[in-house]
Design a protein around this motif. Structure first.
Motif, PDB file in Angstrom:
ATOM      1  N   PHE A 470       0.542  -1.062  -0.176  1.00  0.00           N
ATOM      2  CA  PHE A 470      -0.014  -0.054  -0.228  1.00  0.00           C
ATOM      3  C   PHE A 470       0.436   1.527   0.215  1.00  0.00           C
ATOM      4  O   PHE A 470       0.425   2.020  -0.535  1.00  0.00           O
ATOM      5  CB  PHE A 470      -0.761  -0.186   1.070  1.00  0.00           C
ATOM      6  CG  PHE A 470      -1.975   1.325   1.373  1.00  0.00           C
ATOM      7  CD1 PHE A 470      -3.135   1.372   0.723  1.00  0.00           C
ATOM      8  CD2 PHE A 470      -1.944   2.251   1.946  1.00  0.00           C
ATOM      9  CE1 PHE A 470      -3.930   2.240   0.686  1.00  0.00           C
ATOM     10  CE2 PHE A 470      -2.672   3.399   2.249  1.00  0.00           C
ATOM     11  CZ  PHE A 470      -3.712   3.089   0.662  1.00  0.00           C
ATOM     12  N   GLU A 471       1.749   1.384   0.738  1.00  0.00           N
ATOM     13  CA  GLU A 471       3.075   2.651   1.041  1.00  0.00           C
ATOM     14  C   GLU A 471       3.966   2.482  -0.351  1.00  0.00           C
ATOM     15  O   GLU A 471       3.740   3.768  -0.900  1.00  0.00           O
ATOM     16  CB  GLU A 471       3.369   2.302   2.156  1.00  0.00           C
ATOM     17  CG  GLU A 471       3.101   2.623   3.621  1.00  0.00           C
ATOM     18  CD  GLU A 471       4.090   2.206   5.103  1.00  0.00           C
ATOM     19  OE1 GLU A 471       4.728   1.650   4.296  1.00  0.00           O
ATOM     20  OE2 GLU A 471       3.647   1.786   5.615  1.00  0.00           O
ATOM     21  N   GLY A 472       3.782   1.632  -0.881  1.00  0.00           N
ATOM     22  CA  GLY A 472       4.652   1.548  -2.495  1.00  0.00           C
ATOM     23  C   GLY A 472       3.622   1.759  -3.810  1.00  0.00           C
ATOM     24  O   GLY A 472       4.620   2.899  -4.748  1.00  0.00           O
ATOM     25  N   ILE A 481      -8.050   4.863  -3.035  1.00  0.00           N
ATOM     26  CA  ILE A 481      -8.518   4.000  -2.250  1.00  0.00           C
ATOM     27  C   ILE A 481      -8.873   3.985  -0.871  1.00  0.00           C
ATOM     28  O   ILE A 481      -9.877   3.445  -0.274  1.00  0.00           O
ATOM     29  CB  ILE A 481      -7.063   2.788  -1.988  1.00  0.00           C
ATOM     30  CG1 ILE A 481      -6.863   1.930  -3.074  1.00  0.00           C
ATOM     31  CG2 ILE A 481      -7.536   1.316  -0.716  1.00  0.00           C
ATOM     32  CD1 ILE A 481      -5.314   1.328  -3.677  1.00  0.00           C
ATOM     33  N   ALA A 482      -8.456   5.255   0.398  1.00  0.00           N
ATOM     34  CA  ALA A 482      -8.599   5.079   1.020  1.00  0.00           C
ATOM     35  C   ALA A 482     -10.746   5.734   1.697  1.00  0.00           C
ATOM     36  O   ALA A 482     -11.465   5.213   1.711  1.00  0.00           O
ATOM     37  CB  ALA A 482      -7.754   6.494   2.029  1.00  0.00           C
ATOM     38  N   ILE A 483     -10.903   6.429  -0.207  1.00  0.00           N
ATOM     39  CA  ILE A 483     -11.988   7.202   0.161  1.00  0.00           C
ATOM     40  C   ILE A 483     -12.464   6.054  -0.392  1.00  0.00           C
ATOM     41  O   ILE A 483     -13.660   5.680   0.570  1.00  0.00           O
ATOM     42  CB  ILE A 483     -11.759   7.852  -0.580  1.00  0.00           C
ATOM     43  CG1 ILE A 483     -11.558   9.168  -0.370  1.00  0.00           C
ATOM     44  CG2 ILE A 483     -13.454   8.431  -1.227  1.00  0.00           C
ATOM     45  CD1 ILE A 483     -11.097  10.618  -1.365  1.00  0.00           C
ATOM     46  N   LEU A 484     -12.785   5.200  -0.954  1.00  0.00           N
ATOM     47  CA  LEU A 484     -13.512   4.049  -1.973  1.00  0.00           C
ATOM     48  C   LEU A 484     -13.881   2.508  -0.667  1.00  0.00           C
ATOM     49  O   LEU A 484     -14.949   2.164  -0.549  1.00  0.00           O
ATOM     50  CB  LEU A 484     -12.841   3.398  -2.896  1.00  0.00           C
ATOM     51  CG  LEU A 484     -13.328   3.993  -4.185  1.00  0.00           C
ATOM     52  CD1 LEU A 484     -12.771   3.346  -5.504  1.00  0.00           C
ATOM     53  CD2 LEU A 484     -14.259   4.344  -5.018  1.00  0.00           C
ATOM     54  N   GLY A 542      -7.609   1.014   4.236  1.00  0.00           N
ATOM     55  CA  GLY A 542      -7.807   2.021   3.592  1.00  0.00           C
ATOM     56  C   GLY A 542      -8.685   3.301   4.641  1.00  0.00           C
ATOM     57  O   GLY A 542      -8.350   4.696   4.799  1.00  0.00           O
ATOM     58  N   LEU A 543      -9.117   2.668   5.372  1.00  0.00           N
ATOM     59  CA  LEU A 543      -9.650   3.135   6.495  1.00  0.00           C
ATOM     60  C   LEU A 543      -9.230   4.210   7.078  1.00  0.00           C
ATOM     61  O   LEU A 543      -8.872   4.952   7.761  1.00  0.00           O
ATOM     62  CB  LEU A 543     -10.594   2.461   7.476  1.00  0.00           C
ATOM     63  CG  LEU A 543     -11.899   1.974   6.113  1.00  0.00           C
ATOM     64  CD1 LEU A 543     -12.688   0.691   7.399  1.00  0.00           C
ATOM     65  CD2 LEU A 543     -12.507   3.229   5.971  1.00  0.00           C
ATOM     66  N   ALA A 544      -7.683   3.539   7.551  1.00  0.00           N
ATOM     67  CA  ALA A 544      -6.194   3.985   8.581  1.00  0.00           C
ATOM     68  C   ALA A 544      -5.363   5.117   7.679  1.00  0.00           C
ATOM     69  O   ALA A 544      -5.417   5.966   8.604  1.00  0.00           O
ATOM     70  CB  ALA A 544      -5.871   3.073   9.076  1.00  0.00           C
TER      71      ALA A 544
END
Length: 964
Positions: A470-472, A481-484, A542-544
């Motif tokens: 994810f961090e890459g 991704i965070a919003i979805l 994503g939520l984090a």
């Protein structure tokens, strides 16, 4: 359905001819017996292979003239194998004896070498008449009869027949354990040998002759051991995933894609145990793309043709490129007429062009590519013209079993929550179980609550593994991704674009570009071309990430999603969307809307109460909320307390309602809400004096409107029923039913012979009649319960109540009344009718709506019904699947389940009552048929394919579960 009649008082043994149902249940029993016999036979053949080498056997042949043939230097033994549940009768073997006569004549005239011996092997003891024939003088002297407790075989190459498949596996494993291969589990070799015997029985190359020679046995055992030791070891306890694909296939290339932790390698390791053909496993995690062809050639050639000399020289030509040698290998395999199966793990680490090259160069290799989703998999799909398959994770039953073994407690709803958090991926579930056991005292519910709120302090393996990927990603991809990730339901592409636009202040073109780029990250699940969702296992990250962007950004994204879901739910209604919308209202502080949900009875029916309750508790306790809002929040909480029989919490909340009414001078509606709830609580506690007192007070203040009076009269009848006055309750309910029918403009005769969908067309359309339908169904249910206490049959009232509950979308009550109907049918020994109600009506509704709170009690009752129907193994299997939930059950449910287990065991041991032999009533037929015309509010249910997952949630194929 022609009409409802007195026949509605019972149902019978006729089967329903429906695509999703078995046409002939007896045929299914026969099919299962055939396959059970074949498996027993294959393992018996494997035992014979293990005994052959040390006992002078020249050849073992399977499925030629007889099931197994043992060829010795001057003798040939023909073995016919029989498996039976009861005893073995003469009729079972009469055909075999006739065939033995034909074979005996062939030997007699010299057409076959050596002496002939004949053997009948059975897991069951012979019946008395057969045993008498066997001991008589006219029994053929060259025909032996072997059974588990019979005389021991005189020939050392013949085993004592096992009593069951389990005993056969144990016997074979014991013999396999004596081979000098200590690193390989004996059970592993047993399953491989059984699959090899099965393959030879089909006459498949290279065993077109169905036989195994003595000279090749040592090499065969060594080959299997080498193959299995080079494969990854399967986990000590392997739990199958939902609808696992076959390991071997006819396609030139397949892709199985899944996140790290999805269990791809474990699946291959377990499936290889049962594969009848050799499987070559290659992990290319550190293999450069150009070297892949050489690696594949080297491993396959060594596996198939030996490690030195001979045919290897024709393949591994000096100076030839990797692709050339791979081509030569494929040509040689073609000359041999065989295909080789190759599993390439971590295939996403190799460029798609290199994968394409080896597939094109080796048509006699069958490639299975294991990969993690992402851009390389998309490229492989395009170049190879295949669609990646996926492993679907564990179902709730499997998750429950894993949690139980880890020392955790979880009910069905908890397992659903954990499934949503982990995607059901095995490694993540097991890690979550470890964390829950160590940090949360085994409470999966507490663990899920912390993770969902992002308040957990112990990082899970899921977060550690996926965080690196994810961090890459680019900052833009992470934000997308965070919003979805806020949406745990699939969104259409247009909805996803509107969400991104509202949350990130970007235009439509930018939103579309983000969505196009997202599949390459591997974080997205696509549903055809129309819908998408962030993978459940990734949503946690994503939520984090969204929470780390600050409260303002998070609230903005949630507000944008709320508007998207409000529009979406009007176009395409679903329970999942409703649950998401309720959570968003709560998280955004829309207290009045939530209170409105809570005071609408229908929202208690749809399985979304757990979503509402935490917010209502906060509202009811908030000093900042206005008194009216707090009272209606308490009203919703009390309504649910009374439904669940939680009298103490209800008492305290009713007292709080009274304080709010009196201290703040609230209106008549608020006073009546308090008065009605207090009256019902008094009745449930058996306080007749308190009920009469409240009845008088409420009646004096109730509105004279007919609708309000009918509600009051129903509640009065219900209160009297709770106090044991069944006669008055029946009379009052009957009057109300007649009035409700009049309000709807129909008669009971209009309900006869019509499904819920057909009945809808008879109802008024100019006004909203949902509450009227619900109140009529409640009154029919009350009539059925009160009549039942008076020993009167109430099948018809319950069937009609179910129809009106479905029309009102009151699914929880529909299932509850359906279970009452099942109980009543069982009470009158109509077990097949009870089973039909469960399988054709209740389970589809529960699966379509997602009523997790009803799953366990329904399946426990289903196990009892299966036992009464004589399907003892299915009943035992259902109980076994429910045992991991037992510790998390409420005390009353746990006690009921324990009683049900004892009942099922007693029925198995001593038998149950006889099934009624009557026709299935038209009313029940319509109840089952109405599934086809169910309203849109229940998510559209297509017919369940026989090889698809069963709607009940067991994880088994429909044909092996409720489709039986």
């Amino acid at each position: 359905m022609a009409n409802d009649s007195e026949a509605a008082k019972s149902s019978g043994a006729k089967n329903f001819v429906e695509d999703v149902a078995v046409v002939d249940e007896r045929q299914l029993v026969r099919i299962e017996a055939v396959h059970r016999g074949f498996l027993y036979q294959h393992i018996y053949g494997a035992i014979c292979l293990l005994l052959a080498g040390a006992n002078g056997v020249d050849r073992v042949i399977v499925e030629r003239d007889e099931d197994v043939e043992i060829v010795l230097p001057h003798r040939r033994v023909y073995i016919q194998i029989k498996t039976r549940i009861g005893s073995l009768s003469f009729g079972d073997i009469e055909g075999a004896l006739q065939r033995f006569d034909e074979i005996r004549r062939e030997h007699g005239k010299g057409a076959r070498d050596g002496d002939a011996g004949f053997l009948i092997v059975s897991n069951a003891a012979p019946s008395g008449p057969l045993l008498k024939k066997f001991a008589s003088d006219d029994w053929p002297k060259d025909v032996q009869l072997h059974w588990p407790d019979g005389p021991a075989p005189t020939d050392s190459f013949l085993p004592v027949p096992p009593k069951s498949i389990g005993d056969a596996i144990s016997t074979c494993s014991t013999l396999a354990g004596k081979l000098p291969f200590a690193l390989l589990k004996p059970e592993t070799l047993t399953w491989k040998l059984a699959s090899i015997v099965m393959f030879a029985s089909a006459g498949s190359p290279p065993r077109q002759d169905h036989s195994f020679s003595r000279e090749e046995l040592t090499a065969l055992f060594e080959q299997l051991v080498v193959q299995m030791q080079e494969l990854p070891a399967p986990p000590p306890v392997y739990r199958a995933q939902i609808d696992e694909p076959a390991l071997l296939g006819d396609q030139c290339v397949r892709i199985v894609s899944g996140l790290s932790g999805a269990g791809k390698t474990a699946w291959v390791a377990e499936a290889a145990l049962h594969a009848p053909l050799p499987v070559t496993y290659i992990d290319v995690v550190d293999t450069p793309g150009p070297a892949l062809a050489s690696a594949v050639t080297r491993e396959v050639a060594a596996r198939i043709f030996g490690r030195s000399g001979g045919k290897l020289g024709e393949i591994l030509l000096p100076g030839a490129s990797g692709l050339d040698t791979l081509g030569a290998l494929s040509v040689k395999l073609g000359e041999e007429g065989v295909y080789v199966h190759v599993v390439i793990d971590n295939a996403h680490r190799v460029p798609a062009s290199d994968i394409e090259a080896i597939v094109a160069r080796a048509p006699h290799l069958r490639f299975l590519l294991l990969a993690q989703p992402g851009a390389e998999v998309i490229a492989m799909e395009a170049r190879l013209a295949v669609t990646a398959e996926t492993l679907h994770g564990w179902d709730e039953d499997t998750i429950a079993a894993a949690l139980h073994d880890a020392g955790c407690q979880a009910d069905f709803g908890d397992c659903q929550r954990l499934s949503r958090l982990t995607g059901g991926l095995p490694f993540y579930v097991l890690n979550a179980a470890t964390v829950a056991a160590r940090e949360y005292g085994g409470s999966v519910r507490a663990f899920c609550a912390d993770v969902e709120a992002q308040t957990h302090v112990v990082e899970t393996a899921q977060e550690i593994i996926l965080k690196r990927a994810f961090e890459g990603l680019s900052a833009e991809a992470r934000e997308t991704i965070a919003i979805l990730s806020l949406a745990d339901v699939a969104l259409s592409r247009d909805e996803a674009m509107k969400l991104l636009q509202g949350a990130s202040d970007i235009d439509a073109r930018a939103g579309a570009a983000r969505l196009r780029a997202l599949p390459a990250t591997g974080a997205l699940e696509l549903f055809g071309n129309s819908a998408l969702k962030v993978h459940d296992a990734v949503r946690m990250l994503g939520l984090a990430d969204l929470a780390g962007r600050g409260g303002a950004a998070e609230s903005k994204a949630k507000a944008a999603l709320r508007e998207v879901i409000i529009v979406s739910i009007r176009k395409d209604w679903s329970i999942a969307k409703l649950g998401l919308l309720i959570r968003l209202f709560g998280q955004l502080g829309d207290a009045r809307i939530l209170v409105g949900f809570a005071t609408d009875e229908l929202f208690h029916e749809m399985g979304v109460w757990p979503e509402i309750e935490p917010f209502l508790v906060d509202i009811a306790a908030s000093a900042e909320a206005d008194p009216e809002t707090r009272l209606w929040a308490l009203d919703g909480l009390v309504f649910n307390d009374l439904r669940e029989g939680a009298f103490e919490p209800a008492r305290g909340r009713i007292d709080e309602m009274q304080v709010l009414v009196e201290a703040n001078g609230l209106g008549e509606d608020e006073w009546l809400a308090w008065g009605m709830k207090r009256m019902l609580l008094r009745s449930m506690l058996g306080d007749a004096k308190g009920v009469n007192e409240m009845l008088g007070m409420v009646e004096r203040r109730i509105s004279a409107k007919a609708e309000h009076m009918r509600v009051f009269r129903y509640n009065r009848a219900l209160a009297l029923f709770k106090l044991g006055d069944n006669t008055t309750a029946v009379a009052a309910a009957s009057e109300l039913i007649e009035e409700y029918y009049g309000e709807l403009g129909i008669t009971p005769g209009d309900v006869m012979g019509r499904s819920a969908g057909e009945l809808r067309r008879q109802l008024p359309t100019v006004r909203d009649i949902t509450n009227t339908l619900k109140h009529l169904a409640d009154t029919l249910d009350l009539l059925a319960q009160a009549a039942g206490r008076m020993s009167q049959r109430s099948v018809l009232a319950r069937i009609h109540a179910m129809k009106f509950y479905e029309l009102a979308h009151a699914f929880d009550s529909l299932v509850r009344v359906g279970l009452d109907l099942v109980d009543e049918l069982v009470w009158v020994n109509d077990f097949i009718g009870a089973r039909q109600v469960l399988e054709r009506s209740i389970f589809p509704i529960m699966q379509g709506v997602g009523l997790a709170s009803r799953v366990i009690e329904t399946r426990a009752l289903y196990a009892v019904v299966l036992a009464y129907c004589g399907d003892h193994q299915a009943a035992a299997d259902e109980v076994a699947r429910l045992r991991p939930f037992e510790e998390a059950m409420a005390p009353g449910h746990r006690e009921a389940f324990q009683n049900q287990k004892r009942l099922i065991e007693n029925v198995r041991r001593f038998g149950g009552p006889r099934q009624q032999e009557v026709n299935i009533p038209a009313s029940l037929q319509a109840l089952f048929d109405q599934r086809r015309g169910a309203p849109r509010v229940v998510e559209p249910r297509r017919k369940v394919g026989r090889n698809e997952r069963c709607p009940c949630g067991s994880g088994k194929k429909y044909k092996q579960c409720h489709g039986r």
